[in-house]
Design a protein around this motif. Structure first.
Motif, PDB file in Angstrom:
ATOM      1  N   GLU A   1      -5.342  -6.469  -8.111  1.00 33.75           N
ATOM      2  CA  GLU A   1      -5.372  -5.128  -8.719  1.00 33.75           C
ATOM      3  C   GLU A   1      -4.135  -4.321  -8.320  1.00 33.75           C
ATOM      4  N   ASP A   2      -3.710  -4.457  -7.059  1.00 37.51           N
ATOM      5  CA  ASP A   2      -2.480  -3.787  -6.619  1.00 37.51           C
ATOM      6  C   ASP A   2      -1.285  -4.302  -7.414  1.00 37.51           C
ATOM      7  N   LEU A   3      -1.242  -5.612  -7.634  1.00 34.02           N
ATOM      8  CA  LEU A   3      -0.149  -6.223  -8.396  1.00 34.02           C
ATOM      9  C   LEU A   3      -0.104  -5.659  -9.819  1.00 34.02           C
ATOM     10  N   ILE A   4      -1.264  -5.534 -10.438  1.00 33.08           N
ATOM     11  CA  ILE A   4      -1.326  -5.000 -11.799  1.00 33.08           C
ATOM     12  C   ILE A   4      -0.888  -3.539 -11.826  1.00 33.08           C
ATOM     13  N   SER A   5      -1.391  -2.756 -10.873  1.00 31.94           N
ATOM     14  CA  SER A   5      -1.045  -1.325 -10.828  1.00 31.94           C
ATOM     15  C   SER A   5       0.456  -1.121 -10.663  1.00 31.94           C
ATOM     16  N   LEU A   6       1.081  -1.904  -9.788  1.00 34.28           N
ATOM     17  CA  LEU A   6       2.519  -1.772  -9.557  1.00 34.28           C
ATOM     18  C   LEU A   6       3.330  -2.251 -10.763  1.00 34.28           C
ATOM     19  N   THR A   7       2.890  -3.353 -11.368  1.00 34.38           N
ATOM     20  CA  THR A   7       3.610  -3.902 -12.520  1.00 34.38           C
ATOM     21  C   THR A   7       3.647  -2.908 -13.672  1.00 34.38           C
ATOM     22  N   GLU A   8       2.574  -2.171 -13.859  1.00 30.96           N
ATOM     23  CA  GLU A   8       2.475  -1.274 -15.008  1.00 30.96           C
ATOM     24  C   GLU A   8       3.207   0.056 -14.795  1.00 30.96           C
TER      25      GLU A   8
ATOM     26  N   GLU B   1      13.781   3.648  -9.973  1.00 29.12           N
ATOM     27  CA  GLU B   1      12.647   3.084  -9.238  1.00 29.12           C
ATOM     28  C   GLU B   1      11.701   4.139  -8.657  1.00 29.12           C
ATOM     29  N   ASP B   2      11.992   5.423  -8.863  1.00 31.78           N
ATOM     30  CA  ASP B   2      11.270   6.492  -8.168  1.00 31.78           C
ATOM     31  C   ASP B   2       9.763   6.450  -8.375  1.00 31.78           C
ATOM     32  N   GLU B   3       9.310   6.320  -9.625  1.00 27.30           N
ATOM     33  CA  GLU B   3       7.879   6.383  -9.905  1.00 27.30           C
ATOM     34  C   GLU B   3       7.131   5.217  -9.267  1.00 27.30           C
ATOM     35  N   ARG B   4       7.690   4.024  -9.374  1.00 29.92           N
ATOM     36  CA  ARG B   4       7.045   2.890  -8.710  1.00 29.92           C
ATOM     37  C   ARG B   4       7.084   3.084  -7.200  1.00 29.92           C
ATOM     38  N   GLY B   5       8.174   3.650  -6.697  1.00 28.12           N
ATOM     39  CA  GLY B   5       8.268   3.923  -5.268  1.00 28.12           C
ATOM     40  C   GLY B   5       7.157   4.828  -4.781  1.00 28.12           C
ATOM     41  N   LYS B   6       6.792   5.825  -5.589  1.00 30.29           N
ATOM     42  CA  LYS B   6       5.704   6.730  -5.214  1.00 30.29           C
ATOM     43  C   LYS B   6       4.374   5.995  -5.145  1.00 30.29           C
ATOM     44  N   VAL B   7       4.138   5.098  -6.108  1.00 26.21           N
ATOM     45  CA  VAL B   7       2.894   4.313  -6.101  1.00 26.21           C
ATOM     46  C   VAL B   7       2.859   3.402  -4.879  1.00 26.21           C
ATOM     47  N   PHE B   8       3.978   2.751  -4.585  1.00 28.78           N
ATOM     48  CA  PHE B   8       4.042   1.869  -3.429  1.00 28.78           C
ATOM     49  C   PHE B   8       3.846   2.653  -2.135  1.00 28.78           C
ATOM     50  N   ALA B   9       4.422   3.841  -2.066  1.00 32.69           N
ATOM     51  CA  ALA B   9       4.269   4.678  -0.872  1.00 32.69           C
ATOM     52  C   ALA B   9       2.799   5.022  -0.629  1.00 32.69           C
ATOM     53  N   LYS B  10       2.049   5.348  -1.692  1.00 31.62           N
ATOM     54  CA  LYS B  10       0.615   5.643  -1.548  1.00 31.62           C
ATOM     55  C   LYS B  10      -0.151   4.424  -1.064  1.00 31.62           C
ATOM     56  N   MET B  11       0.254   3.247  -1.548  1.00 31.20           N
ATOM     57  CA  MET B  11      -0.402   2.016  -1.094  1.00 31.20           C
ATOM     58  C   MET B  11      -0.109   1.755   0.377  1.00 31.20           C
TER      59      MET B  11
ATOM     60  N   LEU C   1       3.160  -7.439   0.602  1.00 27.96           N
ATOM     61  CA  LEU C   1       3.390  -6.566   1.756  1.00 27.96           C
ATOM     62  C   LEU C   1       2.166  -5.719   2.060  1.00 27.96           C
ATOM     63  N   ILE C   2       1.544  -5.181   1.009  1.00 30.09           N
ATOM     64  CA  ILE C   2       0.354  -4.354   1.196  1.00 30.09           C
ATOM     65  C   ILE C   2      -0.790  -5.177   1.767  1.00 30.09           C
ATOM     66  N   SER C   3      -0.981  -6.394   1.260  1.00 26.34           N
ATOM     67  CA  SER C   3      -2.049  -7.264   1.760  1.00 26.34           C
ATOM     68  C   SER C   3      -1.818  -7.622   3.223  1.00 26.34           C
ATOM     69  N   MET C   4      -0.566  -7.933   3.591  1.00 25.79           N
ATOM     70  CA  MET C   4      -0.239  -8.243   4.989  1.00 25.79           C
ATOM     71  C   MET C   4      -0.591  -7.076   5.909  1.00 25.79           C
ATOM     72  N   LEU C   5      -0.183  -5.900   5.489  1.00 28.44           N
ATOM     73  CA  LEU C   5      -0.400  -4.705   6.309  1.00 28.44           C
ATOM     74  C   LEU C   5      -1.884  -4.433   6.502  1.00 28.44           C
TER      75      LEU C   5
ATOM     76  N   LYS D   1      17.527   8.327   1.165  1.00 34.61           N
ATOM     77  CA  LYS D   1      18.328   9.027   0.159  1.00 34.61           C
ATOM     78  C   LYS D   1      18.636   8.185  -1.070  1.00 34.61           C
ATOM     79  N   VAL D   2      18.568   6.848  -0.970  1.00 34.08           N
ATOM     80  CA  VAL D   2      18.829   6.020  -2.146  1.00 34.08           C
ATOM     81  C   VAL D   2      17.550   5.557  -2.836  1.00 34.08           C
ATOM     82  N   GLY D   3      16.387   5.814  -2.198  1.00 36.37           N
ATOM     83  CA  GLY D   3      15.120   5.471  -2.830  1.00 36.37           C
ATOM     84  C   GLY D   3      14.304   4.386  -2.169  1.00 36.37           C
ATOM     85  N   ASN D   4      14.812   3.764  -1.097  1.00 37.05           N
ATOM     86  CA  ASN D   4      14.010   2.787  -0.364  1.00 37.05           C
ATOM     87  C   ASN D   4      12.769   3.468   0.202  1.00 37.05           C
ATOM     88  N   VAL D   5      11.612   2.830   0.023  1.00 37.30           N
ATOM     89  CA  VAL D   5      10.360   3.347   0.573  1.00 37.30           C
ATOM     90  C   VAL D   5      10.050   2.559   1.841  1.00 37.30           C
TER      91      VAL D   5
END
Length: 432
Positions: A60-67, A75-85, A156-160, A98-102
């Motif tokens: 489900e995380d994979l689907i949410s990020l892919t979409e 990459e900002d919007e996906r970065g925000k989703v990844f940050a919440k995860m 990464l999310i699953s590992m964490l 400053k360049v967008g790495n989360v």
């Protein structure tokens, strides 16, 4: 003496992929035993169990990020989703640079300096407007970017989550990162910032990208990319006939460069390549264009060869433009060379502890470790001599960089995450 000679040859860029693959079979028993002990640890086994149990959520995380489409430089919007995860999975702190790495920090217990970084890249190759809706066909997920490298982010999310559920502590601090700019003209800008400007003391790096479990990259394939802009006055194809034509000059540049570069790359040197990938310009079939452009990609195993083919390219362009302007045309064309990509080459010896641990862990999972090279996020740390590996995301998939990309949920999926966790823990150290 043998190991010293091998290391010198590797660093000199004289080893081919085939030789590196042969060397991958030589795993020091010290690291085999170390990894085996770690895999038998009660907490690690518990974490492995959590990874398997949470596979549906990982999907489900994979689907949410892919979409959430993440084109290059967007990459900002996906970065925000990844940050919440990351926040939901549990980190000690989180920030976007400053360049967008989360970046998520998971503190270790030793207080030692030097982070162990683990990353997957946020960006995909697809432009704004691409339909990234995930379609399910049985166990297969279909969508642009579903594998490369969105699957790595979900890992990464699953590992964490598994580490936190099993109450695993590491000796060294971990950075869990969604990086920007890995694809195409992104030119590894996320990693360049991490290692050149961030001020973070990173002493090793593990990237998740690419294919199956046996794949291990310990070498970076360097590339240089240029955009050549040729400009002229422009005019009507009949009325201004004889006026200097940027397209004609560009064609001459391609011809001269291709001939010189082909002669060079056909010589007895490590593999070196060149390619004119894109050409554009002009307004209509009956107009002399006022502008013509092309984008050129050059790659080489050895940094020396990359520098030399770059010189050949520049000299070829200068020669072509000079000869064209002297050919009897009216007026002249001018040109500008714009560097649009610069990825350094480099290789690390298989004797490094991180690479030994990665090979030992891979073998423990029943796979034959194969060392090789690629153009990935590790190009940057490898070029600086910082221990780094790029490992595959596992599972079955195909169609990378196409609208028909697919990923299959099978039994290898949980193993690829378990392997990534085992490598990370072996490098960061399991706190007692």
């Amino acid at each position: 003496m043998k190991h010293i000679t091998l290391s010198i040859l590797i660093i000199s860029g004289l080893f081919t992929n085939a030789v590196l693959a042969q060397e991958s079979a030589e795993i020091n028993k010290k690291y085999t035993k170390e990894v085996e002990r770690l895999a038998k640890n009660k907490q690690v086994k518990e974490a492995f169990g959590h990874i398997k149990a949470q596979m549906d959520q990982t999907t489900e995380d994979l689907i949410s990020l892919t979409e959430v489409l993440a084109p290059p430089f967007m990459e900002d919007e996906r970065g925000k989703v990844f940050a919440k995860m990351l926040e939901g999975a549990g980190v000690d702190s989180i920030w976007t640079d400053k360049v967008g790495n989360v970046i998520g920090l998971r503190k270790g217990t030793s207080g030692e300096s030097g982070y162990v970084g683990v990353d997957a890249h946020l960006d995909v190759v697809f432009p704004e407007g691409t339909d990234v809706t995930v379609k399910k066909v049985g166990d297969t997920l279909k969508a642009p970017g579903i594998g490369d490298d969105t699957r790595g982010l979900a890992m990464l999310i699953s590992m964490l989550k598994a580490m936190n559920k099993a109450d695993i502590k590491t000796e060294k601090d971990l950075l869990i990162v969604g990086t920007v700019g890995e694809e195409g003209l992104g030119d590894l800008r996320g990693m360049k910032y991490m290692f050149n400007e961030s001020g973070l003391d990173i002493d090793s790096w593990i990237a998740i990208d690419g294919g199956g479990l046996g794949r291990i990259s310990n070498a970076g394939l360097g590339s240089k990319r240029y955009k050549l802009m040729v400009k002229g006055q422009g005019g009507h194809s009949w009325g201004a006939f004889g006026l200097a034509n940027p397209h004609h000059a560009l064609g001459k540049a391609i011809d001269i460069f291709s001939e010189a570069a082909w002669e060079y790359t056909s010589g007895n040197i490590p593999k070196t390549s060149f390619n004119v990938g894109r050409i554009g310009g002009g307004t209509s079939v009956n107009s002399i264009p006022f502008e013509s452009w092309m984008e050129v990609d050059m790659r080489a195993i050895d940094p020396k060869n990359l520098d030399e083919i770059e010189i050949i390219f520049k000299e070829s362009v200068e020669k072509a433009i000079s000869e064209y302007n002297a050919s009897g045309v009216r007026g002249e064309v001018t040109y500008e060379l714009i560097k649009i990509g610069d990825r350094p080459s480099g290789e690390l010896p298989a004797s490094l502890p991180l690479i030994q641990r990665t090979m030992a862990a891979t073998k423990l999972f029943g796979e034959t470790p194969q060392l090789g090279r690629g153009s990935t996020n590790i190009n940057i740390p490898v070029s600086k001599g910082i221990p780094s590996v790029c490992i595959g995301r596992g599972g079955q998939g195909g169609g990378a960089h196409s609208l028909h990309e697919w990923y299959l949920n099978d039994e290898e999926n949980d193993e690829s995450i378990q392997l990534a966790l085992l490598i990370t823990l072996s490098q960061a150290g399991l706190a007692k």
